[in-house]
Design an enzyme around this catalytic site. Structure first.
Site, short mmCIF file in Angstrom:
data_model
loop_
_atom_site.label_atom_id
_atom_site.label_comp_id
_atom_site.label_asym_id
_atom_site.label_seq_id
_atom_site.Cartn_x
_atom_site.Cartn_y
_atom_site.Cartn_z
N GLU A 1 -57.39 -60.55 41.04
CA GLU A 1 -55.97 -60.81 40.82
C GLU A 1 -55.18 -60.72 42.12
OE1 GLU A 1 -51.72 -59.74 39.96
OE2 GLU A 1 -53.25 -58.57 41.01
N ASP B 1 -59.44 -55.50 40.34
CA ASP B 1 -59.41 -55.25 41.78
C ASP B 1 -58.18 -54.47 42.19
OD1 ASP B 1 -57.91 -57.51 41.03
OD2 ASP B 1 -57.92 -58.30 43.07
#
Length: 495
Positions: free
Chosen positions: A144, A77
């Site tokens: 994350e 991400d």
């Protein structure tokens, strides 16, 4: 010139693909689909675990099957931040990267070089036919940036690697062997409101133009926090104006707990008889803020605009209580490390202020190299918010990654860097929250390092990655992987 014309070409081609596929936190599915389709075509084995992590495996170069397995790790991400007034939907619209001299930037948004360059390097290495390597495992973790749920959910037995290279560092020439842990502190207050007197006036205070940045990597730079500036302005009013003649009608600021807020706003409502004092006080406070941040955040813009009349407002007592809590909230650099020169030990970031019809919410992220200090800071923040009447929740705590002075991987990486560039890299501990501490909890014998290219201003629309540093990072990464394969000390034992 397109990114795919840059060197190393396979890495930049993958990064260009990654930019073309929306992948903010919680929305990584489309990117995973593209990667798994490619892995299938390359006849690479892959799995997706219950936490949404993607694991891709590549057999060793023929003749190196007995070498130790190496894991390469990145997160899927990116942080979605854009300049004000820009129409960009991070769940639908691609990032628009472009070359700007020695750097690659994005048009009006975060670039996603954090951690897209690292992810691109992992995939390029899987695709490579000319890098000698032992068995490879690529771990691409989910979510994350918004809580590390992928790393939290990683189970024992998924990886067989002896070594792990984390690619989520942001200064070429630094090799990281430790990181801070963190915890989210969320404070929720039930709003106390009342009708606004019909004759009262309203003003919108809008803060913009701040540099912002990563709440770990940039927290020591002394940049302004837009949410805290609201508290500073309001405190000036408390010191100069009758407390019964003004209040808050609305407030919001920031969008991510791990990004230093660049924008915030509040609507104030007040009795006409203090209008002059209100404006004079706010203008004076604006001047003080400009002087205060002249060196670290010179482009702060604070606008005071007529808002018409507000229909509802916070009760003055509740408003003053909340804003005192925001003003008193511990924020920014708390302590530098006493044992590692130039390393931030502890910090906090008041990242987000939001409100609904019924509730007002504040969200902070506290970081520390010490779990004890992290807990102490979270308790201090909790106390401040509880005194204001908030319900406080501490969640998502993740451990730091304790440095290992005997790391074989660190010694090999430093030796590779010395051979390639005739200089010794900096051995560092990063204040950002790498996932390595969570990996260590599940795989205690895993030997880890983290390194990457130079990325400036991550988590902000000013994010940029240095082109030459990407090439040097790729050279180091491939050299470390090759040396691990060829090093007899790192071969596995047949059982």
């Amino acid at each position: 010139m397109s990114l795919s014309s840059l060197q190393p070409r396979p890495l930049w081609q993958w990064f260009e693909t990654i930019c073309s596929i929306p992948h903010p936190s919680k929305h990584e599915a489309a990117l995973k689909a593209v990667i798994t389709k490619w892995a299938s075509a390359e006849q690479l084995s892959f799995t997706e675990d219950s936490a949404g992590n993607l694991i891709i495996k590549k057999p060793a170069t023929p003749g190196f099957e007995q070498a130790a397995t190496v894991a390469l790790q990145a997160h899927l991400d990116m942080v979605p931040q854009k300049n004000s007034g820009i129409d960009h939907d991070f769940t639908q619209d691609p990032i628009q990267p472009y070359i700007d001299g020695d750097w690659v930037r994005a048009k009006d948004t975060t670039l996603g070089a954090d951690n897209g360059i690292g992810m691109a390097s992992c995939l390029a290495l899987l695709a490579s036919k000319d890098v000698t390597h032992g068995p490879l495992e690529v771990l691409l973790t989910a979510d994350e940036e918004a809580g590390m749920s992928g790393a939290f959910g990683l189970q024992a037995g998924v990886l067989s690697a002896q070594y792990l290279i984390n690619t989520d560092s942001e200064e070429e020439g630094d090799v990281f062997m430790g990181c801070a842990g963190g915890v989210d502190i969320s404070a929720t207050l039930q709003k106390q409101t009342q009708p606004c007197p019909a004759h009262w006036q309203s003003i919108l205070v809008n803060i913009s133009g701040l540099k912002g940045g990563h709440s770990g990597c940039d927290i020591h730079l002394g940049r302004a926090n837009a949410n805290k500036l609201l508290g500073q302005l309001y405190t000036a009013l408390l010191n100069q104006c009758d407390h019964n003649q003004f209040s808050l009608a609305a407030i919001s600021g920031g969008s991510l707990r791990n990004a230093i807020p660049r924008e915030a706003s509040m609507t104030l409502t007040f009795a006409p008889e203090i209008s002059g004092a209100m404006i004079d006080t706010l203008n004076s406070a604006k001047e003080q803020i400009s002087l205060q941040y002249a060196d670290s955040d010179a482009n702060i813009h604070i606008a005071l605009d007529n808002h018409g009349g507000a229909h509802q407002m916070y009760t003055p007592a509740f408003s003053h209580q909340v804003m005192r809590a925001i003003s008193g909230c511990i924020n920014g650099l708390v302590k530098m490390s006493q044992s590692m020169q130039g390393v931030v030990h502890s910090s906090t970031n008041l990242g987000v202020i939001t409100e609904t019809e019924q509730e007002l919410s504040l969200l902070c992220l506290a970081r520390s190299l010490s779990d004890i200090d992290r807990e102490d800071i979270s308790q201090s923040l909790s106390s401040i918010f509880e005194l204001a009447g908030a319900k406080v929740t501490c969640s998502g705590a993740y451990p730091g990654w304790e440095p290992n002075a005997n790391s074989k991987l660190m010694q090999l990486t430093k030796a590779c860097y010395q051979t390639l560039y005739n200089q010794t890299p900096n051995t560092m501990v990063i204040h950002a929250g790498l996932e390595c501490g969570l990996f260590k909890a599940v795989y205690p014998n895993l030997d880890m390092v983290s390194f990457g290219p130079t990325i400036k201003f991550p988590h902000s629309p000013d994010e940029k990655v240095h082109i030459e540093s990407v090439q040097r990072y790729w050279q180091l990464l491939t050299q470390v992987v090759e040396d691990l394969a060829k090093n007899d000390d790192n071969k596995t034992v047949n059982e």
